[in-house]
Design a protein around this motif. Structure first.
Motif, PDB file in Angstrom:
ATOM      1  N   PHE A  86      -5.259   0.477  -3.592  1.00 49.63           N
ATOM      2  CA  PHE A  86      -5.728  -0.327  -2.358  1.00 49.63           C
ATOM      3  C   PHE A  86      -5.559   0.421  -1.238  1.00 49.63           C
ATOM      4  N   VAL A  87      -6.482   0.395  -0.343  1.00 50.96           N
ATOM      5  CA  VAL A  87      -6.455   1.084   1.113  1.00 50.96           C
ATOM      6  C   VAL A  87      -6.389   0.100   2.230  1.00 50.96           C
ATOM      7  N   PHE A  88      -5.250   0.009   2.798  1.00 53.68           N
ATOM      8  CA  PHE A  88      -5.169  -1.006   3.830  1.00 53.68           C
ATOM      9  C   PHE A  88      -5.839  -0.938   4.993  1.00 53.68           C
ATOM     10  N   LEU A 108       1.631  10.327  -6.244  1.00 51.92           N
ATOM     11  CA  LEU A 108       1.735  11.044  -7.458  1.00 51.92           C
ATOM     12  C   LEU A 108       3.270  11.421  -7.742  1.00 51.92           C
ATOM     13  N   ASN A 109       4.024  11.828  -6.603  1.00 53.77           N
ATOM     14  CA  ASN A 109       5.297  12.148  -6.624  1.00 53.77           C
ATOM     15  C   ASN A 109       6.095  10.780  -7.265  1.00 53.77           C
ATOM     16  N   GLY A 154      -5.534   9.612  -0.835  1.00 49.62           N
ATOM     17  CA  GLY A 154      -4.523   9.189  -1.595  1.00 49.62           C
ATOM     18  C   GLY A 154      -4.580   8.124  -2.806  1.00 49.62           C
ATOM     19  N   VAL A 155      -5.484   7.427  -2.634  1.00 51.80           N
ATOM     20  CA  VAL A 155      -5.533   6.405  -3.650  1.00 51.80           C
ATOM     21  C   VAL A 155      -6.264   7.207  -4.727  1.00 51.80           C
ATOM     22  N   VAL A 162     -10.764   1.133 -10.179  1.00 50.70           N
ATOM     23  CA  VAL A 162     -11.196   0.234  -8.993  1.00 50.70           C
ATOM     24  C   VAL A 162     -10.652   0.821  -7.676  1.00 50.70           C
ATOM     25  N   ILE A 163     -11.295   0.950  -6.645  1.00 49.21           N
ATOM     26  CA  ILE A 163     -10.665   0.933  -5.240  1.00 49.21           C
ATOM     27  C   ILE A 163     -10.901  -0.113  -4.412  1.00 49.21           C
ATOM     28  N   VAL A 164      -9.970  -0.782  -3.746  1.00 48.97           N
ATOM     29  CA  VAL A 164      -9.938  -1.874  -2.929  1.00 48.97           C
ATOM     30  C   VAL A 164      -9.670  -1.409  -1.368  1.00 48.97           C
TER      31      VAL A 164
END
Length: 288
Positions: A86-88, A108-109, A154-155, A162-164
């Motif tokens: 999710f990208v806000f 990832l960390n 980052g996503v 899926v990317i939202v």
């Protein structure tokens, strides 16, 4: 998973916020492999609420979310979070580290990938959105478009299916909007990742999306291909939406009656060019 099996299948009969505000009333929404879906509607139509259900940030009061064939519950919400990135709308909410590459590696960390392995995946993700040159920059000093790309990287580093993105073009000038749109096309074409985005920019939605979902008053009231949706006056009227610019021009010059009326600027130019060529041929024939 075949192309006719959804990656995400959401049925949400209702969602009410803690203050009693009803966010959505009735939504059935699916996402299929390797497609771009645009969710459109006016302010307060429920777009953001719908999107936040897709990775279980919000959960239906009534209904269910299925991701990769598994129904999401309180016990397995992490599956939705790992498969659906999710990208806000406000990119600053996702920028937390002192440098861009550290910021992209942050998620990832938190999932146990550390050291050079995390940095390598972060650099690969930045390269995939054309932002390698930003690696050592301080995130909060980036432009709006650059921040969107870093948030997207980052996503991507988490390798979702899926990317939202919630209003990824909000506040961007045309050049940076085109830059973000091009990266989304690349992600779908080169990475095989499906993309879901909400937007008020119907011209971009028409040009970018394979499918369009129209929302109004917390309901998903219709959908289809951009051509089906943006020439459906009754549907757009219900959502209080104006057709994209190419559609309005096509109607003004009588192209809406053609077999495939134009819905993008490129298609409009092609139609107008064909018309000019036909006129020139007719004039030449009459001269003969």
């Amino acid at each position: 998973m075949t192309d006719d099996t959804p990656l995400i299948d959401l049925e949400c009969q209702s969602h009410t916020y803690p203050d009693g505000t009803v966010g959505v009333h009735d939504i059935e929404f699916s996402v299929y492999p390797e497609e771009i879906v645009a969710v459109v509607g006016g302010n307060g139509s429920g777009k953001s609420t719908c999107l936040e259900h897709l990775n279980a940030t919000l959960v239906p009061d009534e209904g269910r979310l299925v991701v990769h064939g598994t129904e999401i519950t309180d016990e397995n919400r992490e599956l939705a979070r790992s498969e659906v990135g999710f990208v806000f709308q406000d990119p600053d909410t996702q920028l937390v580290a002192p440098t861009v590459v550290d910021d992209v590696a942050f998620g990832l960390n938190n999932h146990g990938v550390t050291g050079e392995g995390a940095l390598e995946r972060a650099r690969d993700a930045l390269a995939s959105v054309g932002a390698s040159h930003l690696e050592e920059r301080i995130p909060h000093y980036l432009s709006g478009g650059e921040k969107r790309l870093v948030g997207l990287a980052g996503v991507l580093a988490m390798e979702p299916s899926v990317i939202v993105l919630d209003e990824p073009f909000a506040g961007l000038d045309p050049e940076r909007s085109a830059m973000v749109a091009e990266r989304l096309r690349d992600i779908r074409a080169e990475e095989g990742i499906s993309v879901v985005l909400s937007t008020h920019d119907l011209d971009t939605a028409a040009d970018l999306a394979d499918r369009v979902c129209v929302m109004a008053d917390g309901n998903a009231i219709g959908g289809g291909t951009p051509r089906e949706v943006f020439y459906d006056d009754a549907l757009l009227d219900r959502a209080n939406l104006t057709p994209p610019t190419p559609v309005r021009i096509a109607r003004d010059v009588g192209l809406d009656a053609s077999d495939r009326p134009p819905v993008t600027e490129a298609e409009l130019v092609d139609h107008l060019g064909d018309g000019a060529n036909k006129t020139r041929r007719a004039v030449a024939a009459s001269d003969d």
